[in-house]
Motif scaffolding. Structure first.
Motif, PDB file in Angstrom:
ATOM      1  N   LYS A  51      -5.203   1.977  13.266  1.00  0.00           N
ATOM      2  CA  LYS A  51      -5.413   1.483  14.352  1.00  0.00           C
ATOM      3  C   LYS A  51      -5.434   0.316  14.384  1.00  0.00           C
ATOM      4  O   LYS A  51      -5.388   0.317  15.605  1.00  0.00           O
ATOM      5  N   MET A  52      -4.555  -0.280  14.435  1.00  0.00           N
ATOM      6  CA  MET A  52      -4.035  -1.820  15.352  1.00  0.00           C
ATOM      7  C   MET A  52      -2.661  -2.126  15.560  1.00  0.00           C
ATOM      8  O   MET A  52      -2.306  -1.076  15.648  1.00  0.00           O
ATOM      9  N   ALA A  53      -2.457  -2.572  16.541  1.00  0.00           N
ATOM     10  CA  ALA A  53      -1.791  -2.900  17.640  1.00  0.00           C
ATOM     11  C   ALA A  53      -0.417  -2.815  16.941  1.00  0.00           C
ATOM     12  O   ALA A  53      -0.363  -3.675  15.231  1.00  0.00           O
ATOM     13  N   PRO A  54       0.452  -2.665  17.340  1.00  0.00           N
ATOM     14  CA  PRO A  54       1.773  -2.528  16.332  1.00  0.00           C
ATOM     15  C   PRO A  54       2.181  -4.282  15.079  1.00  0.00           C
ATOM     16  O   PRO A  54       2.531  -3.892  14.478  1.00  0.00           O
ATOM     17  N   GLU A  55       2.298  -5.025  16.285  1.00  0.00           N
ATOM     18  CA  GLU A  55       2.327  -6.357  15.346  1.00  0.00           C
ATOM     19  C   GLU A  55       1.387  -6.959  14.456  1.00  0.00           C
ATOM     20  O   GLU A  55       1.568  -7.350  13.341  1.00  0.00           O
ATOM     21  N   ASP A  56       0.013  -6.795  14.746  1.00  0.00           N
ATOM     22  CA  ASP A  56      -1.057  -6.628  13.872  1.00  0.00           C
ATOM     23  C   ASP A  56      -0.882  -5.660  13.009  1.00  0.00           C
ATOM     24  O   ASP A  56      -1.153  -6.105  11.683  1.00  0.00           O
ATOM     25  N   ARG A  57      -0.916  -4.258  13.498  1.00  0.00           N
ATOM     26  CA  ARG A  57      -0.653  -3.589  12.032  1.00  0.00           C
ATOM     27  C   ARG A  57       0.775  -4.158  10.609  1.00  0.00           C
ATOM     28  O   ARG A  57       0.977  -3.658   9.332  1.00  0.00           O
ATOM     29  N   ALA A  58       1.991  -4.742  11.960  1.00  0.00           N
ATOM     30  CA  ALA A  58       2.899  -4.821  10.402  1.00  0.00           C
ATOM     31  C   ALA A  58       2.742  -5.831   9.486  1.00  0.00           C
ATOM     32  O   ALA A  58       2.954  -5.998   8.447  1.00  0.00           O
ATOM     33  N   LEU A  59       1.883  -6.799  10.201  1.00  0.00           N
ATOM     34  CA  LEU A  59       1.542  -7.894   9.053  1.00  0.00           C
ATOM     35  C   LEU A  59       0.342  -7.784   8.334  1.00  0.00           C
ATOM     36  O   LEU A  59      -0.052  -7.891   6.898  1.00  0.00           O
ATOM     37  N   ALA A  60      -0.777  -6.958   8.678  1.00  0.00           N
ATOM     38  CA  ALA A  60      -1.806  -5.949   7.922  1.00  0.00           C
ATOM     39  C   ALA A  60      -0.929  -5.330   6.693  1.00  0.00           C
ATOM     40  O   ALA A  60      -1.522  -5.385   5.519  1.00  0.00           O
ATOM     41  N   GLU A  61      -0.075  -4.463   7.103  1.00  0.00           N
ATOM     42  CA  GLU A  61       0.550  -3.676   6.004  1.00  0.00           C
ATOM     43  C   GLU A  61       1.639  -4.183   4.837  1.00  0.00           C
ATOM     44  O   GLU A  61       1.095  -4.804   3.430  1.00  0.00           O
ATOM     45  N   ARG A  62       2.480  -6.155   5.510  1.00  0.00           N
ATOM     46  CA  ARG A  62       2.267  -6.570   4.375  1.00  0.00           C
ATOM     47  C   ARG A  62       1.328  -7.617   4.028  1.00  0.00           C
ATOM     48  O   ARG A  62       2.038  -7.449   1.773  1.00  0.00           O
ATOM     49  N   VAL A  63       0.374  -7.153   4.256  1.00  0.00           N
ATOM     50  CA  VAL A  63      -0.701  -8.150   2.777  1.00  0.00           C
ATOM     51  C   VAL A  63      -1.207  -6.999   2.184  1.00  0.00           C
ATOM     52  O   VAL A  63      -1.291  -7.867   1.459  1.00  0.00           O
ATOM     53  N   HIS A  64      -1.216  -6.039   2.605  1.00  0.00           N
ATOM     54  CA  HIS A  64      -2.117  -4.720   1.717  1.00  0.00           C
ATOM     55  C   HIS A  64      -0.951  -4.799   0.650  1.00  0.00           C
ATOM     56  O   HIS A  64      -1.674  -4.910  -1.209  1.00  0.00           O
ATOM     57  N   VAL A  65       0.735  -4.886   0.568  1.00  0.00           N
ATOM     58  CA  VAL A  65       1.328  -5.032  -0.317  1.00  0.00           C
ATOM     59  C   VAL A  65       1.775  -5.848  -1.449  1.00  0.00           C
ATOM     60  O   VAL A  65       1.122  -5.852  -2.308  1.00  0.00           O
ATOM     61  N   ALA A  66       0.892  -7.182  -0.422  1.00  0.00           N
ATOM     62  CA  ALA A  66       0.766  -8.460  -1.439  1.00  0.00           C
ATOM     63  C   ALA A  66      -0.278  -8.453  -2.299  1.00  0.00           C
ATOM     64  O   ALA A  66       0.553  -8.535  -3.349  1.00  0.00           O
ATOM     65  N   VAL A  67      -1.066  -8.371  -1.331  1.00  0.00           N
ATOM     66  CA  VAL A  67      -2.885  -8.181  -2.145  1.00  0.00           C
ATOM     67  C   VAL A  67      -2.490  -7.293  -3.513  1.00  0.00           C
ATOM     68  O   VAL A  67      -2.729  -7.084  -4.293  1.00  0.00           O
ATOM     69  N   THR A  68      -2.280  -5.803  -3.392  1.00  0.00           N
ATOM     70  CA  THR A  68      -2.524  -4.836  -4.358  1.00  0.00           C
ATOM     71  C   THR A  68      -1.462  -4.838  -5.501  1.00  0.00           C
ATOM     72  O   THR A  68      -1.663  -4.793  -6.713  1.00  0.00           O
ATOM     73  N   ALA A  69      -0.207  -5.689  -4.688  1.00  0.00           N
ATOM     74  CA  ALA A  69       0.862  -6.159  -5.841  1.00  0.00           C
ATOM     75  C   ALA A  69       0.590  -6.695  -6.855  1.00  0.00           C
ATOM     76  O   ALA A  69       0.435  -7.536  -8.171  1.00  0.00           O
ATOM     77  N   SER A  70       0.289  -8.059  -6.571  1.00  0.00           N
ATOM     78  CA  SER A  70      -0.422  -9.548  -6.783  1.00  0.00           C
ATOM     79  C   SER A  70      -1.956  -9.338  -7.391  1.00  0.00           C
ATOM     80  O   SER A  70      -1.984 -10.029  -8.931  1.00  0.00           O
ATOM     81  N   ALA A  71      -2.702  -8.269  -7.130  1.00  0.00           N
ATOM     82  CA  ALA A  71      -4.256  -8.315  -7.602  1.00  0.00           C
ATOM     83  C   ALA A  71      -4.488  -6.624  -8.046  1.00  0.00           C
ATOM     84  O   ALA A  71      -4.689  -6.579  -7.189  1.00  0.00           O
ATOM     85  N   PRO A  72      -4.080  -6.317  -8.688  1.00  0.00           N
ATOM     86  CA  PRO A  72      -4.155  -4.877  -8.671  1.00  0.00           C
ATOM     87  C   PRO A  72      -5.717  -4.580  -9.343  1.00  0.00           C
ATOM     88  O   PRO A  72      -5.895  -3.320  -8.954  1.00  0.00           O
ATOM     89  N   GLY A  73      -6.401  -5.453  -9.964  1.00  0.00           N
ATOM     90  CA  GLY A  73      -7.674  -5.332 -10.125  1.00  0.00           C
ATOM     91  C   GLY A  73      -8.332  -5.243  -9.109  1.00  0.00           C
ATOM     92  O   GLY A  73      -9.716  -5.408  -8.861  1.00  0.00           O
ATOM     93  N   LEU A  74      -8.024  -6.328  -7.539  1.00  0.00           N
ATOM     94  CA  LEU A  74      -9.323  -5.727  -6.633  1.00  0.00           C
ATOM     95  C   LEU A  74      -8.856  -4.770  -5.921  1.00  0.00           C
ATOM     96  O   LEU A  74      -8.257  -3.902  -5.278  1.00  0.00           O
TER      97      LEU A  74
END
Length: 149
Positions: A51-74
């Motif tokens: 639902k985010m604007a394209p620029e925010d969505r791109a950042l959120a997607e990269r954050v999602h990948v980084a968080v889920t990869a580096s902290a799979p327990g979250l």
């Protein structure tokens, strides 16, 4: 326009990454009640990002990948409508707030008190996030790794 590599560029998930996440959500649903709750949280995060604007969505997607990869327990979940990641106790450790949420000039990567970022009598608990780069990714991964340590 040629497709950009979603692993190194800041324009979002590839079609393959999106499909894999949807498959994983379906797998979690199939695992039963606990799995369904996790799948629902993941889907809610993906929906919030979509639902985010394209620029925010791109950042959120990269954050999602980084968080889920580096902290799979979250566990992914939404928190006040924002993508967030909670520990085993259900407490939010890290969240992403898009700039459009409150009409800010930047997105925010924030940490709650469940994050292990304590450093003396004062430490940052939120970071302005304007653009994704390998340097930013490295910093986010380091922060998230420390937060869950």
């Amino acid at each position: 326009m040629p497709a950009k590599n979603a692993k190194t560029e800041s324009d979002g998930f590839s079609a393959e990454e999106r499909a894999a996440m949807k498959e994983r959500a379906a797998e979690l649903r199939a695992e039963g009640k606990k799995g369904a709750k996790q799948a629902d949280g993941l889907q809610a995060v993906l929906d919030a990002i979509a639902k985010m604007a394209p620029e925010d969505r791109a950042l959120a997607e990269r954050v999602h990948v980084a968080v889920t990869a580096s902290a799979p327990g979250l566990a992914p979940k939404t928190w006040y409508g924002m993508p967030a990641y909670a520990n085993a106790d259900g407490k939010v450790v890290v969240f992403f707030q898009d700039s459009g949420k409150f009409n800010y000039r930047y997105s925010t990567l924030g940490f709650q008190d469940a994050a292990n970022l304590d450093d003396g009598d004062i430490w940052p608990a939120a970071y302005a996030l304007v653009e994704w780069s390998p340097k930013v990714e490295k910093q986010v991964v380091a922060l998230v790794t420390k937060a869950v340590s």
